[in-house]
Design an enzyme around this catalytic site. Sequence first.
Site, PDB file in Angstrom:
ATOM      1  N   ASP A 156      29.670  63.032  54.075  1.00  0.00           N
ATOM      2  CA  ASP A 156      29.937  62.168  55.223  1.00  0.00           C
ATOM      3  C   ASP A 156      28.700  61.387  55.659  1.00  0.00           C
ATOM      4  OD1 ASP A 156      32.460  63.193  55.109  1.00  0.00           O
ATOM      5  OD2 ASP A 156      32.224  64.549  56.813  1.00  0.00           O
ATOM      6  N   ARG A 175      24.407  73.401  67.138  1.00  0.00           N
ATOM      7  CA  ARG A 175      24.525  72.014  67.586  1.00  0.00           C
ATOM      8  C   ARG A 175      23.610  71.663  68.757  1.00  0.00           C
ATOM      9  NH1 ARG A 175      25.742  71.650  62.789  1.00  0.00           N
ATOM     10  NH2 ARG A 175      27.880  71.171  62.177  1.00  0.00           N
ATOM     11  N   ASP A 209      32.823  69.242  66.506  1.00  0.00           N
ATOM     12  CA  ASP A 209      31.404  68.907  66.506  1.00  0.00           C
ATOM     13  C   ASP A 209      31.102  67.574  67.175  1.00  0.00           C
ATOM     14  OD1 ASP A 209      30.305  71.175  65.477  1.00  0.00           O
ATOM     15  OD2 ASP A 209      30.303  70.490  63.398  1.00  0.00           O
ATOM     16  N   SER A 265      35.199  71.720  52.867  1.00  0.00           N
ATOM     17  CA  SER A 265      34.153  71.311  53.795  1.00  0.00           C
ATOM     18  C   SER A 265      33.352  72.559  54.156  1.00  0.00           C
ATOM     19  CB  SER A 265      34.777  70.702  55.059  1.00  0.00           C
ATOM     20  OG  SER A 265      33.780  70.417  56.010  1.00  0.00           O
TER      21      SER A 265
END
Length: 415
Positions: free
Chosen positions: A14, A94, A123, A175
């Site tokens: 990505d 994160r 996310d 993923s």
Amino acid sequence: MKEKVILAYSGGLDTSITIPWLKEHYDIDVIAVCINVGQDDNMEEVYDKAIQSGAIKAYIEDACEEFVTDTIFKAVKAEAKYENKYLLGTSLARPIIAKKLVDIAHLEKAKYICHGCTGKGNDQVRFEASIAALDPNLKVIAPWRIWDIESREDALEYASKHNIKVTATKEKIYSVDANLWHTSTEGGDLEYLENEHSTSVYKVCKSPLDADNKEEYIEIYFDKGVPKKINDEELSPVDLVKTLNELGAKHGIGIIDIVENRLVGMKSRGIYETPGGTILYEAHNILESATLDKDTLHYKQIISYKYGELIYNGLWYSKLRESIDAFIETTQDNVTGTVRIMLYKGIIKPAGIFTENALYDHGISSFGSSDLYDQKDAEGFINLYTLPLKIKALKSLNISKDSCQMEFVSSDRTI
């Protein structure tokens, strides 16, 4: 001079296609930033790939220590889980990544931060909530919510057209998110609930069926809820987690297959491997069972559930999370001692608690006599404890309290 955008870069599919896409659709310079939170990638290759893909500059930042001390160990002390299962491996990383992105945006005087999160995932919320909390003036570009690429297959085709090398394929299209705390695998055949997952998806752990046939005992020492030693050896926070990951993976510890409720409203299925984290949570729980009083322990369990939700929902930098942390810290004052556990084929078995702060007292808890507890006292306690139940029964049965005949036999008298 062109404006700058800070791209949260991993070197995966990505974010790799995001660099040429940004240059195509915005008159902007791309600065790629890869934050190392223990994903075990070759960072030199990640750096080279970012430059080759068109970034004018690339940063490789090591945040492993902050990841462990600033978020992971807080979660361990809270024993925070999402929906009582997920140990928040992606969620905990994160806030650290977002802070680094904001710091570099300030350093580079960039007005934009770009992430490669899908428009269907959690996310995107976690990154953008953290960025908003740290600097609401920064603008976010989220390509997955803008571009015409609608699937990973489309992304692979775009990468091929722009001569960008990626490891994902149409045949094996999982993923994967990996860091020091966990590895998650989603997508592909896992999207069909009727499919039993194959053990071939495991990236870290042995299957419990294939794990060592011999049990292994280890000891973990905690100081006020923070793990410090393994088998009497003091380790740095990062090395401690790495060591427990190796031990847990060897014994098939910490694999879960769950269907979870995403923040954005849909359900998703994933395979999570958190070997070291599962060991730490269990060991910490065992120590707390001996060192926390009942009311504090039970209330902490309620708070822990909310704490896990806050982390999962991207609200690390909220006042509520900070306030809960303050409560959690006070609960850890006496959570000091060593826990001995046995690891064997996916199982963690308690094998000993060694602490000077235990509220367990053998003299009181055993079946023998005790100066602090007279078994005769239980009769009066039970009479008072059951009084609301008796009154409810009398009312519902329309029985007069005077006509109620109840006999209790004690050691020296009959009532």
